[in-house]
Design a protein around this motif. Structure first.
Motif, mmCIF file in Angstrom:
data_model
loop_
_atom_site.group_PDB
_atom_site.id
_atom_site.type_symbol
_atom_site.label_atom_id
_atom_site.label_comp_id
_atom_site.label_asym_id
_atom_site.label_seq_id
_atom_site.Cartn_x
_atom_site.Cartn_y
_atom_site.Cartn_z
ATOM 1 N N GLU A 105 41.987 46.291 26.929
ATOM 2 C CA GLU A 105 41.847 45.879 28.329
ATOM 3 C C GLU A 105 42.210 47.023 29.276
ATOM 4 O O GLU A 105 41.574 47.201 30.323
ATOM 5 C CB GLU A 105 42.730 44.660 28.590
ATOM 6 C CG GLU A 105 42.289 43.418 27.836
ATOM 7 C CD GLU A 105 43.324 42.307 27.846
ATOM 8 O OE1 GLU A 105 43.068 41.257 27.238
ATOM 9 O OE2 GLU A 105 44.394 42.490 28.469
ATOM 10 N N ARG A 117 42.461 39.363 30.006
ATOM 11 C CA ARG A 117 42.928 37.985 30.184
ATOM 12 C C ARG A 117 44.426 38.007 30.426
ATOM 13 O O ARG A 117 45.171 38.727 29.764
ATOM 14 C CB ARG A 117 42.604 37.146 28.955
ATOM 15 C CG ARG A 117 43.120 35.701 29.043
ATOM 16 C CD ARG A 117 42.530 34.826 27.967
ATOM 17 N NE ARG A 117 43.120 33.496 27.950
ATOM 18 C CZ ARG A 117 42.815 32.519 28.806
ATOM 19 N NH1 ARG A 117 41.924 32.740 29.754
ATOM 20 N NH2 ARG A 117 43.387 31.337 28.734
ATOM 21 N N GLU A 164 40.210 37.242 33.634
ATOM 22 C CA GLU A 164 40.367 35.836 33.240
ATOM 23 C C GLU A 164 41.846 35.468 33.318
ATOM 24 O O GLU A 164 42.689 36.180 32.780
ATOM 25 C CB GLU A 164 39.861 35.607 31.811
ATOM 26 C CG GLU A 164 38.384 35.891 31.617
ATOM 27 C CD GLU A 164 37.960 35.659 30.180
ATOM 28 O OE1 GLU A 164 38.732 35.031 29.428
ATOM 29 O OE2 GLU A 164 36.871 36.123 29.812
#
Length: 426
Positions: free
Chosen positions: A202, A214, A243
């Protein structure tokens, strides 16, 4: 800092988002060894592999991640900006695998003769994910359904891990399966290790400025009404690719999730932790508890309310293990007052609110927890002060790992919101 250049996904995965592609643990371990050794030749020798095989493995890793991890220079390998991010996460993950290995060695009561493949990133990710799914769900068929695989594949993974470890991880029970004490420890460290590796991916995606990935926020009762929703709204507006999920539960449940990496941070009333604890807290502000009732309650219209009077009513109180309940009990003790005779204990704000609106109950709550109902005229705050019931409100984090970009962005927003919260002691 090296620029971030995207490279195509490997053949067979057209259009597959990079966040969905999971590099193998062996590839990640090889990248860390290559970074430490500095050259393909030295790394291949350390890994007992051929140089072409190692080069192919690193290229496959870069294709999976979507960015180059190393610059190939005449003097050797130089990590790129994405590589430095990933390598830091790999080392954090290796620390967690090492802690699991230490627990395994203690169980065996002898030092291992060689690194166990389970803890040296030499087993497939799918085997570890099968183990974690069974540990969480306590049921092999449910684990297989979650992983979209067969029961036989899950059983095969468990047998392979137990064979490598030389221990039994699960036993059958009337409710499904029961994990061993070692399996519980192993699950915490392995789950966190895999979570840290996902954070590395990420972070690579976020190097261009837009945060991806997320974020899972553990919410305690105080934070669920205004604080967390307001922060989520602002973070989501600033980072639409992110998210965000929330997880509710008691502090003990959320702390276990935080330790295992399934929750990124906990928001609400904080606890004290010893200096060597694996978790830490950051106080945003201190909030004083209040006595809340329905607007139609007989005491709601009184200009002055005495302590003895409110203690004659029924109370909705937090459970005894919470800071709020401990502060209330200490308040009663300081005033030599007996506890209310009629008490309902609950950690659910919805249940407390329902009881307040249903009957003549009083509740120990923060004003901020019920601000919307106060503004709507459904609830009221009684004019009695529970002095000395300040409790710290803040964030609880893991102490020895770096928060993800998403978590850091959320924390920054929370800090700004906290500076605007009225009626609090900072």
């Amino acid at each position: 800092m090296s620029a971030v250049h995207r490279v195509p996904c490997p053949p067979g995965t057209p259009g597959e988002p990079v966040t969905r592609a999971q590099p193998s643990l062996r590839q990640l371990y090889a990248a860390r060894v290559a970074a430490d050794r500095g050259t393909l030749t030295a790394a291949a020798r350390a890994l007992n592999r051929t140089q072409p095989a190692l080069s192919k493995s690193l290229s496959a890793l870069e294709a999976c991640l979507g960015v180059p991890i190393f610059d190939r220079l005449p003097r050797g390998l130089q990590p790129t900006s994405g590589g430095r991010v990933l390598l830091a996460r790999i080392r954090e993950a290796e620390t967690q695998f090492a802690l699991a290995a230490r627990a395994h060695a203690a169980l065996a009561q002898r030092p291992p003769s060689a690194p166990n493949p389970v803890f040296s990133m030499q087993v497939s990710r799918s085997r570890l994910e099968a183990f974690l799914a069974v540990h969480e769900l306590r049921d092999v068929p449910k684990a297989a359904a979650r992983l979209r695989t067969t029961r036989a594949a899950v059983y095969d993974s468990l047998r392979a891990l137990e064979g490598l470890l030389g221990v039994t991880l699960f036993e059958s029970s009337s409710a499904g399966v029961r994990s061993s004490a070692f399996a519980d420890v192993m699950a915490t460290h392995v789950s966190l290790a895999l979570s840290l590796l996902r954070h590395g991916q990420e972070e690579i995606l976020s190097l261009d400025g837009a945060i991806h990935g997320r974020l899972v926020i553990g919410t305690l009762p105080y934070s669920r009404t205004i604080l967390v929703p307001r922060a989520i709204d602002r973070v989501s507006a600033a980072h639409p690719a992110l998210e965000i999920g929330t997880r509710e539960g008691s502090y003990d449940v959320l702390e276990r999730a935080l330790r295992s990496g399934t929750v990124d941070l906990i928001i609400g009333a904080t606890r004290r932790h010893p200096p060597d604890a694996p978790i830490r807290s950051e106080t945003l502000f201190e909030d004083e508890l209040a006595v809340i009732c329905a607007r139609r309650h007989p005491l709601a219209a009184e200009p002055n309310v005495e302590l003895a009077e409110i203690l004659r009513h029924g109370w909705v109180l937090p459970v005894r293990s919470t800071p709020a309940r401990q502060l209330f009990d200490e308040f009663l003790e300081r005033h030599a007052a007996a506890a209310p005779r009629r008490i309902v204990e609950t950690g659910s704000l919805s249940a407390a609110r329902g009881l307040l609106l249903e009957g003549d109950w009083l509740a120990l709550l923060s004003v901020h927890q019920v601000q919307l109902d106060l503004d709507a005229g459904l609830l009221a705050k009684l004019p009695v002060r529970l002095e000395g019931t300040f409790r710290p409100i803040g964030m609880t984090l893991r102490a020895h790992t770096t928060p993800s970009p998403a978590a850091r962005a959320f924390m920054d927003v929370l800090r700004r919101i906290a500076r605007t919260v009225p009626a609090c002691r900072t």
